[in-house]
Design an enzyme around this catalytic site. Structure first.
Site, short mmCIF file in Angstrom:
data_model
loop_
_atom_site.label_atom_id
_atom_site.label_comp_id
_atom_site.label_asym_id
_atom_site.label_seq_id
_atom_site.Cartn_x
_atom_site.Cartn_y
_atom_site.Cartn_z
N LYS A 14 16.30 -7.81 -6.81
CA LYS A 14 15.91 -8.97 -7.19
C LYS A 14 16.54 -9.88 -7.87
O LYS A 14 15.85 -11.19 -7.86
CB LYS A 14 14.20 -8.79 -7.38
CG LYS A 14 14.17 -7.61 -6.45
CD LYS A 14 13.84 -8.04 -5.03
CE LYS A 14 13.20 -6.82 -4.37
NZ LYS A 14 13.53 -7.39 -2.98
N LYS A 74 19.56 -15.40 -4.92
CA LYS A 74 20.61 -14.10 -4.53
C LYS A 74 22.03 -14.33 -4.06
O LYS A 74 22.91 -13.48 -4.46
CB LYS A 74 19.75 -13.07 -3.49
CG LYS A 74 17.93 -12.49 -4.52
CD LYS A 74 17.27 -12.01 -3.55
CE LYS A 74 16.25 -11.88 -3.56
NZ LYS A 74 15.10 -12.49 -3.14
N GLU A 165 17.22 -10.13 5.39
CA GLU A 165 17.22 -10.48 6.42
C GLU A 165 16.85 -11.44 6.24
O GLU A 165 16.13 -12.27 7.60
CB GLU A 165 15.67 -9.53 7.29
CG GLU A 165 16.53 -8.28 7.46
CD GLU A 165 15.91 -7.47 8.22
OE1 GLU A 165 16.52 -6.77 9.61
OE2 GLU A 165 14.56 -6.96 8.04
#
Length: 217
Positions: A14, A74, A165
């Site tokens: 994360k 990220k 995604e």
């Protein structure tokens, strides 16, 4: 090597440490993992975009604006960010390219073997294209086989990953000029090394017990 150790250890990262970079030697192995991923009838209906510069990662991150902004850091802080792309169709050029590579690699004893392989691959593609009418879904399944290979393989190299995604596929296709190449973005994978802010690294893994997910017959 106990492969299950890595399956239990890996997690969706994360937060990445931007100061830590994947070495060229290690990333060369990651490229090979993707290159040798399995696919139905060896169709290899994919392409992989590698972003390891700030400019490249910013292009990928541009597809996370607004609704997906939680994924921006990220992508930007990862050592490398990969975009796993699916072909929008298996045209004659791609089918011929795969077939000729197979011949170069010595997979056919004779011309009949080459003709047979081409026929099998064409049969399955046409089945999904015309009869089942799910060819794009079938192609994207192959990309997810590559994703699985990448995630487990990277963990054995002690590289952390986060499959993503949550992005605007249309924006990413435009930013990378994918559709003009007969490609479309399917999933992003941020790769690098976890930072102290990666809360998921500190949590225990949780999966349903084998008694619930296996049936022995």
């Amino acid at each position: 090597m106990d492969i299950t150790h890595f399956a239990k250890q890996r997690h969706a990262t994360k937060a990445f440490d931007p100061a830590l970079k994947i070495s060229d030697e290690t990333f060369a192995q990651i490229r090979t993992l993707l290159q040798y991923s399995p696919s139905s009838v060896n169709s290899q209906p994919w392409h992989f975009v590698v972003a390891c510069t700030d400019e490249g990662k910013a292009k990928v991150a541009s597809a996370t604006a607004e609704d997906y902004s939680y994924n921006e850091a990220k992508i930007l802080n990862a050592s490398h960010t990969l975009v796993l792309c699916a072909r929008t169709g298996l045209d004659d050029a791609h089918m011929s390219n795969v077939l000729e590579q197979e011949q170069q690699d010595g997979r056919f004893a004779n011309e009949d073997g080459k003709t047979f392989q081409h026929g099998v691959r064409s049969f399955y593609y046409d089945l999904h294209r015309y009869d089942l009418k799910d060819s794009q879904h079938w192609i994207e399944k192959q990309v997810y086989l590559a994703l699985g290979t990448l995630l487990l393989g990277a963990s054995t190299l002690e590289v952390d990953c986060c499959p993503i995604e949550g992005f605007d596929a249309k924006k990413l296709d435009e930013a990378l000029g994918l559709r003009e190449q007969g490609l479309t973005a399917v999933v992003i994978v941020a790769m690098g090394y976890s930072s102290e802010e990666d809360f998921n690294a500190k949590l225990p893994k949780s999966r349903l017990p084998q008694s619930q997910v296996f049936t022995d017959i």
